[in-house]
Design an enzyme around this catalytic site. Structure first.
Site, short mmCIF file in Angstrom:
data_model
loop_
_atom_site.label_atom_id
_atom_site.label_comp_id
_atom_site.label_asym_id
_atom_site.label_seq_id
_atom_site.Cartn_x
_atom_site.Cartn_y
_atom_site.Cartn_z
CG LEU A 43 23.98 -5.68 -16.49
CD1 LEU A 43 24.26 -5.64 -17.98
CD2 LEU A 43 24.09 -4.28 -15.90
CG ASP A 44 17.78 -4.00 -13.43
OD1 ASP A 44 17.39 -3.79 -14.60
OD2 ASP A 44 18.11 -3.08 -12.66
CE1 TYR A 45 12.62 -9.90 -18.38
CE2 TYR A 45 11.42 -7.82 -18.32
CZ TYR A 45 11.58 -9.10 -18.83
OH TYR A 45 10.71 -9.59 -19.77
#
Length: 292
Positions: free
Chosen positions: A101-103
Site C-alpha cells: 500500500l503506498d505511503y
C-alpha cells in the site's frame, strides 16, 4: 532463494543491510564465509549471520495489519521515513508483506513468515476491495472503463514521480458502487483483481481525477472489519484452512505450468531438429542435382 532475499525474509535485516553483511564476511554457510551475492540458498543449507543461525520455521503464520497513512511498506527508507516495521512489534520484523500500500494509502495489509505464500497471494487474481474518495463526480467514461477495462500507453499520471512504469493495462473492475456524492467529490467502493503499482491512482488520474483517500478493506475474502488502525490480528483457523486449500491449488497450477513449459520447449527443439534435417536433405538433393 537468492542469499540477500533469504536473509531479509528470515531476519530483521533489509536486503541492503544483507548485502553489506555479505560483503563484510558476516554471512557464513556453516563456517565458510559466503561472499557470492548471487548464491542460491538450498533447502538443507545452514546460514549464519554474525555467528547466529537463521531459523526458518515450517509453521505458517499470517497476520492482518491495519496500516496507517504516512507509513511505507518497506524495511528501510533511504530518506528516513517511517516504515511498517517501525510500527509493528519486533517479532514481525522478518515477515513479508503481501503486496504494498503506498505511503498515502491505508488499510488491510497481510504479512506472513512464508515467502512462497506471500508470492502466491501477491500474484493471485483474488479480490482486493477499496474504499476511495476522488475529487470529481463519476463520469460515463469512468464507468465504461471500470466495466470494460482500460489500456494506457502512458499511465504516468497518478504514479510516483520516480516510477519507471509507463504503459499499463487495467482489467475490468470486479465490482464498483458509488457510496456518496458531493459537489467536489465522490466516494466509491471498488473491487479489483490485480495489485499493480498505484493502479487505482493511475486509473482515475487518466480522467483528471485525484484520489484523495484510499483504504483497502478486504483481500481475498479477508476483511478489515473493526480492526483499529496500526493494530494486528492473527488469521483464524478458517482463514488458515482457506489459505492451505488455495496453496494446494496454486502449487498444482504451478507444476502444470512448469510441465507445459518443458513440453513446449521439447516440442520446439524437436521442430528445430526436424527443420534442420529437412534443410540438410534439401541441400543434399540440390548438390546431387547440380552434379548430374
Amino acid at each position: 532463494m537468492r542469499l540477500n532475499k533469504y536473509i531479509s525474509h528470515n531476519t530483521k535485516y533489509s536486503r541492503r543491510e544483507a548485502d553489506a553483511l555479505i560483503e563484510a564476511g558476516e554471512v557464513t554457510l556453516d563456517k565458510r564465509p559466503l561472499k557470492e551475492f548471487g548464491y542460491e540458498v538450498q533447502e538443507d543449507d545452514r546460514i549464519f549471520v554474525k555467528g547466529k543461525a537463521i531459523k526458518v520455521t515450517n509453521e505458517l503464520t499470517i497476520i492482518v495489519y491495519n496500516k496507517p497513512k504516512g507509513v511505507l511498506v518497506t524495511k528501510k527508507d533511504d530518506r528516513g521515513r517511517a516504515t511498517i516495521y517501525h510500527k509493528l512489534p519486533g517479532k514481525y520484523r522478518h515477515f513479508t508483506p503481501v503486496g504494498r500500500l503506498d505511503y498515502a494509502s491505508e488499510g488491510l495489509l497481510l504479512l506472513t513468515d512464508d515467502v512462497e505464500v506471500a508470492t502466491a497471494l501477491m500474484e493471485s487474481g483474488l479480490d482486493r476491495t477499496y474504499n476511495l474518495k476522488i475529487d470529481k463526480p463519476v463520469t460515463k467514461e469512468m464507468v465504461d472503463a471500470m466495466k470494460e477495462g482500460l489500456v494506457l500507453e502512458d499511465a504516468r499520471a497518478g504514479a510516483h514521480e520516480k516510477s519507471k512504469i509507463y504503459a499499463m493495462e487495467f482489467a475490468p473492475f470486479a465490482h464498483f458502487e458509488v457510496r456518496g456524492e458531493g459537489k467536489n467529490f465522490t466516494k466509491l467502493r471498488v473491487t479489483i483483481t490485480e495489485g499493480k503499482n498505484r493502479e487505482l491512482r493511475r486509473f482515475f488520474a487518466h480522467f483528471d481525477a485525484k484520489v484523495l483517500d484510499l483504504k483497502r478493506v478486504a483481500f481475498g475474502g479477508i476483511e478489515l472489519n473493526n480492526l483499529p488502525e496500526n493494530k494486528t490480528r492473527y488469521f483464524t483457523r478458517r482463514e488458515y484452512d482457506d489459505v492451505h486449500k488455495f496453496m494446494k491449488r496454486w502449487r498444482t497450477n504451478k507444476m502444470a505450468e512448469v510441465k507445459n513449459a518443458r513440453n513446449a520447449q521439447k516440442q520446439e527443439e524437436e521442430n528445430k531438429r526436424k527443420k534442420e534435417q529437412e534443410n540438410h536433405a534439401t541441400a543434399k538433393t540440390k548438390k546431387y542435382k547440380y552434379k548430374d
